[in-house]
Design an enzyme around this catalytic site. Structure first.
Site, PDB file in Angstrom:
ATOM      1  N   GLY A 141       0.844  -1.206   0.000  1.00  0.00           N
ATOM      2  CA  GLY A 141       0.000   0.000   0.000  1.00  0.00           C
ATOM      3  C   GLY A 141       0.874   1.249   0.000  1.00  0.00           C
ATOM      4  O   GLY A 141       0.501   2.298   0.529  1.00  0.00           O
ATOM      5  N   GLY A 173      -0.072   4.949  -1.181  1.00  0.00           N
ATOM      6  CA  GLY A 173      -1.141   5.671  -0.488  1.00  0.00           C
ATOM      7  C   GLY A 173      -0.655   6.827   0.374  1.00  0.00           C
ATOM      8  O   GLY A 173       0.539   7.164   0.387  1.00  0.00           O
ATOM      9  N   GLN A 174      -1.599   7.423   1.089  1.00  0.00           N
ATOM     10  CA  GLN A 174      -1.288   8.628   1.886  1.00  0.00           C
ATOM     11  C   GLN A 174      -0.199   8.336   2.916  1.00  0.00           C
ATOM     12  O   GLN A 174       0.758   9.093   3.056  1.00  0.00           O
ATOM     13  CB  GLN A 174      -2.563   9.141   2.590  1.00  0.00           C
ATOM     14  CG  GLN A 174      -2.365  10.506   3.230  1.00  0.00           C
ATOM     15  CD  GLN A 174      -3.445  10.870   4.240  1.00  0.00           C
ATOM     16  OE1 GLN A 174      -4.315  10.058   4.578  1.00  0.00           O
ATOM     17  NE2 GLN A 174      -3.406  12.098   4.721  1.00  0.00           N
ATOM     18  N   ILE A 207      -0.818  -1.957  -5.751  1.00  0.00           N
ATOM     19  CA  ILE A 207      -1.431  -2.424  -7.013  1.00  0.00           C
ATOM     20  C   ILE A 207      -1.296  -1.372  -8.113  1.00  0.00           C
ATOM     21  O   ILE A 207      -1.672  -1.602  -9.249  1.00  0.00           O
ATOM     22  CB  ILE A 207      -2.930  -2.799  -6.865  1.00  0.00           C
ATOM     23  CG1 ILE A 207      -3.665  -1.757  -6.030  1.00  0.00           C
ATOM     24  CG2 ILE A 207      -3.109  -4.194  -6.320  1.00  0.00           C
ATOM     25  CD1 ILE A 207      -5.168  -1.875  -6.124  1.00  0.00           C
ATOM     26  N   ARG A 208      -0.817  -0.185  -7.739  1.00  0.00           N
ATOM     27  CA  ARG A 208      -0.594   0.867  -8.738  1.00  0.00           C
ATOM     28  C   ARG A 208       0.766   1.503  -8.457  1.00  0.00           C
ATOM     29  O   ARG A 208       1.290   1.365  -7.345  1.00  0.00           O
ATOM     30  CB  ARG A 208      -1.695   1.934  -8.649  1.00  0.00           C
ATOM     31  CG  ARG A 208      -1.745   2.576  -7.267  1.00  0.00           C
ATOM     32  CD  ARG A 208      -2.850   3.593  -7.110  1.00  0.00           C
ATOM     33  NE  ARG A 208      -2.965   3.989  -5.712  1.00  0.00           N
ATOM     34  CZ  ARG A 208      -2.859   5.231  -5.264  1.00  0.00           C
ATOM     35  NH1 ARG A 208      -2.648   6.217  -6.098  1.00  0.00           N
ATOM     36  NH2 ARG A 208      -2.989   5.497  -3.966  1.00  0.00           N
ATOM     37  N   ILE A 210      -2.180  -7.548  -2.559  1.00  0.00           N
ATOM     38  CA  ILE A 210      -2.125  -8.224  -1.262  1.00  0.00           C
ATOM     39  C   ILE A 210      -3.128  -9.392  -1.196  1.00  0.00           C
ATOM     40  O   ILE A 210      -2.980 -10.302  -0.374  1.00  0.00           O
ATOM     41  CB  ILE A 210      -2.357  -7.221  -0.093  1.00  0.00           C
ATOM     42  CG1 ILE A 210      -2.029  -7.818   1.277  1.00  0.00           C
ATOM     43  CG2 ILE A 210      -3.793  -6.702  -0.083  1.00  0.00           C
ATOM     44  CD1 ILE A 210      -0.623  -8.195   1.486  1.00  0.00           C
ATOM     45  N   TYR A 224     -15.942  -0.410   7.657  1.00  0.00           N
ATOM     46  CA  TYR A 224     -14.526  -0.151   7.914  1.00  0.00           C
ATOM     47  C   TYR A 224     -14.197  -0.406   9.384  1.00  0.00           C
ATOM     48  O   TYR A 224     -13.239  -1.117   9.722  1.00  0.00           O
ATOM     49  CB  TYR A 224     -14.227   1.296   7.523  1.00  0.00           C
ATOM     50  CG  TYR A 224     -12.822   1.772   7.786  1.00  0.00           C
ATOM     51  CD1 TYR A 224     -11.752   1.301   7.046  1.00  0.00           C
ATOM     52  CD2 TYR A 224     -12.576   2.740   8.771  1.00  0.00           C
ATOM     53  CE1 TYR A 224     -10.470   1.768   7.272  1.00  0.00           C
ATOM     54  CE2 TYR A 224     -11.296   3.213   8.997  1.00  0.00           C
ATOM     55  CZ  TYR A 224     -10.246   2.718   8.255  1.00  0.00           C
ATOM     56  OH  TYR A 224      -8.972   3.184   8.478  1.00  0.00           O
ATOM     57  N   LYS A 281     -11.761  -3.227  11.064  1.00  0.00           N
ATOM     58  CA  LYS A 281     -10.586  -2.891  11.881  1.00  0.00           C
ATOM     59  C   LYS A 281     -10.704  -3.526  13.271  1.00  0.00           C
ATOM     60  O   LYS A 281      -9.718  -4.002  13.835  1.00  0.00           O
ATOM     61  CB  LYS A 281     -10.427  -1.375  11.999  1.00  0.00           C
ATOM     62  CG  LYS A 281     -10.012  -0.691  10.693  1.00  0.00           C
ATOM     63  CD  LYS A 281      -8.584  -1.074  10.274  1.00  0.00           C
ATOM     64  CE  LYS A 281      -8.132  -0.357   9.023  1.00  0.00           C
ATOM     65  NZ  LYS A 281      -6.838  -0.797   8.525  1.00  0.00           N
TER      66      LYS A 281
HETATM   67  P1  NAD Z   1      -4.762   5.058   1.005  1.00  0.00           P
HETATM   68  O1  NAD Z   1      -6.094   4.723   0.429  1.00  0.00           O
HETATM   69  O2  NAD Z   1      -4.184   6.405   0.740  1.00  0.00           O
HETATM   70  O3  NAD Z   1      -3.679   3.985   0.546  1.00  0.00           O
HETATM   71  C1  NAD Z   1      -3.967   2.614   0.478  1.00  0.00           C
HETATM   72  C2  NAD Z   1      -3.118   2.034  -0.632  1.00  0.00           C
HETATM   73  O4  NAD Z   1      -3.402   0.634  -0.725  1.00  0.00           O
HETATM   74  C3  NAD Z   1      -3.418   2.640  -2.003  1.00  0.00           C
HETATM   75  O5  NAD Z   1      -2.245   3.143  -2.587  1.00  0.00           O
HETATM   76  C4  NAD Z   1      -3.984   1.486  -2.806  1.00  0.00           C
HETATM   77  O6  NAD Z   1      -3.629   1.515  -4.185  1.00  0.00           O
HETATM   78  C5  NAD Z   1      -3.371   0.297  -2.103  1.00  0.00           C
HETATM   79  N1  NAD Z   1      -4.128  -0.929  -2.320  1.00  0.00           N
HETATM   80  C6  NAD Z   1      -5.463  -1.085  -2.450  1.00  0.00           C
HETATM   81  N2  NAD Z   1      -5.765  -2.364  -2.694  1.00  0.00           N
HETATM   82  C7  NAD Z   1      -4.596  -3.041  -2.717  1.00  0.00           C
HETATM   83  C8  NAD Z   1      -4.259  -4.396  -2.922  1.00  0.00           C
HETATM   84  N3  NAD Z   1      -5.182  -5.313  -3.198  1.00  0.00           N
HETATM   85  N4  NAD Z   1      -2.951  -4.751  -2.855  1.00  0.00           N
HETATM   86  C9  NAD Z   1      -1.985  -3.820  -2.619  1.00  0.00           C
HETATM   87  N5  NAD Z   1      -2.255  -2.516  -2.444  1.00  0.00           N
HETATM   88  C10 NAD Z   1      -3.545  -2.131  -2.487  1.00  0.00           C
HETATM   89  O7  NAD Z   1      -4.856   4.775   2.564  1.00  0.00           O
HETATM   90  P2  NAD Z   1      -3.951   5.385   3.737  1.00  0.00           P
HETATM   91  O8  NAD Z   1      -4.627   6.588   4.249  1.00  0.00           O
HETATM   92  O9  NAD Z   1      -2.547   5.443   3.319  1.00  0.00           O
HETATM   93  O10 NAD Z   1      -4.155   4.257   4.842  1.00  0.00           O
HETATM   94  C11 NAD Z   1      -3.257   3.179   4.999  1.00  0.00           C
HETATM   95  C12 NAD Z   1      -3.749   2.322   6.149  1.00  0.00           C
HETATM   96  O11 NAD Z   1      -3.866   3.125   7.326  1.00  0.00           O
HETATM   97  C13 NAD Z   1      -5.119   1.697   5.934  1.00  0.00           C
HETATM   98  O12 NAD Z   1      -5.118   0.417   6.488  1.00  0.00           O
HETATM   99  C14 NAD Z   1      -6.045   2.597   6.719  1.00  0.00           C
HETATM  100  O13 NAD Z   1      -7.167   1.911   7.161  1.00  0.00           O
HETATM  101  C15 NAD Z   1      -5.174   3.021   7.862  1.00  0.00           C
HETATM  102  N6  NAD Z   1      -5.604   4.290   8.454  1.00  0.00           N
HETATM  103  C16 NAD Z   1      -5.510   5.448   7.747  1.00  0.00           C
HETATM  104  C17 NAD Z   1      -5.947   6.641   8.343  1.00  0.00           C
HETATM  105  C18 NAD Z   1      -5.866   7.944   7.605  1.00  0.00           C
HETATM  106  O14 NAD Z   1      -6.366   8.962   8.119  1.00  0.00           O
HETATM  107  N7  NAD Z   1      -5.238   8.016   6.434  1.00  0.00           N
HETATM  108  C19 NAD Z   1      -6.467   6.634   9.643  1.00  0.00           C
HETATM  109  C20 NAD Z   1      -6.575   5.413  10.314  1.00  0.00           C
HETATM  110  C21 NAD Z   1      -6.111   4.243   9.727  1.00  0.00           C
HETATM  111  N1  SER Z   2      -9.055   8.584   8.535  1.00  0.00           N
HETATM  112  C1  SER Z   2      -9.743   7.337   8.404  1.00  0.00           C
HETATM  113  C2  SER Z   2     -11.026   7.497   7.694  1.00  0.00           C
HETATM  114  O1  SER Z   2     -11.569   8.579   7.729  1.00  0.00           O
HETATM  115  C3  SER Z   2      -9.994   6.775   9.773  1.00  0.00           C
HETATM  116  O2  SER Z   2      -9.422   5.527   9.837  1.00  0.00           O
HETATM  117  O3  SER Z   2     -11.500   6.542   7.142  1.00  0.00           O
END
Ligand code: NAD
Ligand code: SER
Length: 325
Positions: free
Chosen positions: A19, A22-23, A46-47, A64, A153, A157
């Site tokens: 992942g 991602g962010q 995946i991208r 994944i 979601y 979790k």
């Molecule tokens: P995001 O959506 O920005 O990034 C997720 C990444 O996973 C993406 O780049 C996507 O392409 C990739 N992905 C999707 N399906 C996939 C697959 N099958 N195989 C491989 N990669 C795949 O999310 P994020 O904000 O970076 O969050 C990352 C993790 O942190 C997540 O588990 C999320 O639940 C958790 N989280 C994020 C936040 C937040 O505020 N950003 C808060 C709480 C928890």
């Molecule tokens: N920042 C995340 C959301 O809004 C919380 O896990 O989904």
């Protein structure tokens, strides 16, 4: 044969981030590469990821949900540690519940099973404040509280946390986790969460001097600046195993604010900035989440302390977004 496997185990010290586009992933990869050296940190998604991640070290396209592909990548790079970040976030998951369950759970199971099969030594998997629900105390939410999540979601979790604790208890798996609050960052856009407004608002402030918010003015949520979140992740993973008392997931706290408070802070930098409120389905999701988080356990066990409050975070966001324009 035995010697070979010993040599193989000894040489296993690379890190895989799933992942990574991602962010969080895009920033975590860079922090890990800074710490361990670029070649030791394999980014995957995946991208394709952004230029910084793609150009600074190894990258693999990896789904994944494909366990064989995951195993091959782990073997190829002699991975010992996995950061499994791939998931659908709260808003996207509500719109695609069955796929969200499949991705959020099987992504975790595939990595937990790798650890059980002794193909990796250590796993990081993020949880979220979304594990809490309307019946949880909203203020200063404790580590252990009533948890009745109302979103797909949050359910995924919460179930994931219980599986992490079970794999640790049953098989001794070294799995570690944080309940991230809403994360705010300038490097990449967030991916379908309810807290995304707190990132979007900066881009709109710079572009249009106005923002239409999908949450109500007084919806207070726990938030954290990305540099704190990345530091928390690294600190947790570096803590000696015997100090990690929580194997479900740790509460961590950064700051708390509502849309009207962040808008006022933005106006300190851009006095002409204006905000309107047009709540949509995400308002109901946010209404079920805590307003502030008690992170005493994380402070006690591994010395966690956030550095950024709302004014410091807003100032740093504008400094970096303006510099990158
Ligand atoms: P995001 O959506 O920005 O990034 C997720 C990444 O996973 C993406 O780049 C996507 O392409 C990739 N992905 C999707 N399906 C996939 C697959 N099958 N195989 C491989 N990669 C795949 O999310 P994020 O904000 O970076 O969050 C990352 C993790 O942190 C997540 O588990 C999320 O639940 C958790 N989280 C994020 C936040 C937040 O505020 N950003 C808060 C709480 C928890
Ligand atoms: N920042 C995340 C959301 O809004 C919380 O896990 O989904």
């Amino acid at each position: 044969m035995q010697l070979n496997s010993k040599v193989y185990q000894m040489g296993k010290d690379a890190i895989l981030v799933v992942g990574a586009a991602g962010q969080i992933g895009s920033e975590l990869v860079m922090a890990l590469r800074e710490k361990h050296g670029a070649k030791k940190v394999i980014a995957s998604d995946i991208r394709e990821a952004g230029v910084e991640v793609m150009k600074s070290g190894p990258f693999e396209i990896l789904d994944i949900l494909n366990k064989q592909q995951l195993e091959k990548t782990v073997e190829k790079y002699r991975i010992s540690e996995v950061f499994q970040l791939a998931a659908l976030l709260s808003a996207t998951a509500e719109e695609n519940p069955m796929f969200a369950w499949e991705l959020n759970m099987n992504g975790l199971f595939h990595t937990l099973e790798l650890a059980r099969e002794k193909k990796i030594d250590k796993l990081f998997w993020p949880s979220s404040i979304a594990i809490f629900g309307a019946t949880t105390p909203k203020e200063n939410t404790p580590q252990t509280a009533v948890m009745e999540p109302q979103t797909v979601y949050g359910i995924s979790k919460q179930a994931g946390e219980r599986w992490c604790a079970w794999y640790h208890q049953k098989y001794g798996i070294d799995v570690r986790s944080l309940r991230y609050p809403g994360l705010i960052s300038y490097k990449s856009l967030p991916g379908g969460g309810t807290t995304d407004y707190a990132v979007d608002i900066f881009h709109s402030a710079l572009k249009d001097k106005a923002y239409a918010c999908f949450l109500n003015a007084d919806t207070t949520l726990p938030m954290m600046y990305m540099s704190d979140a990345v530091r928390a992740t690294l600190e947790l993973m570096e803590t000696p195993a015997e100090q990690i008392k929580i194997r479900s997931s740790y509460n961590i706290s950064g700051m708390s604010f509502n849309p009207s408070q962040i808008a006022r802070e933005i106006q300190n930098h851009y006095p002409k900035f204006s905000i309107q409120y047009h709540p949509d389905f995400r308002q109901e999701i946010a209404a079920g989440w805590p307003q502030s988080i008690n992170d005493t356990q994380a402070r006690q066990d591994w010395g966690w302390k956030a550095q950024y409050d709302l004014p410091a975070m807003v100032a740093d966001m504008f400094k970096n977004l303006s510099a990158n324009k």
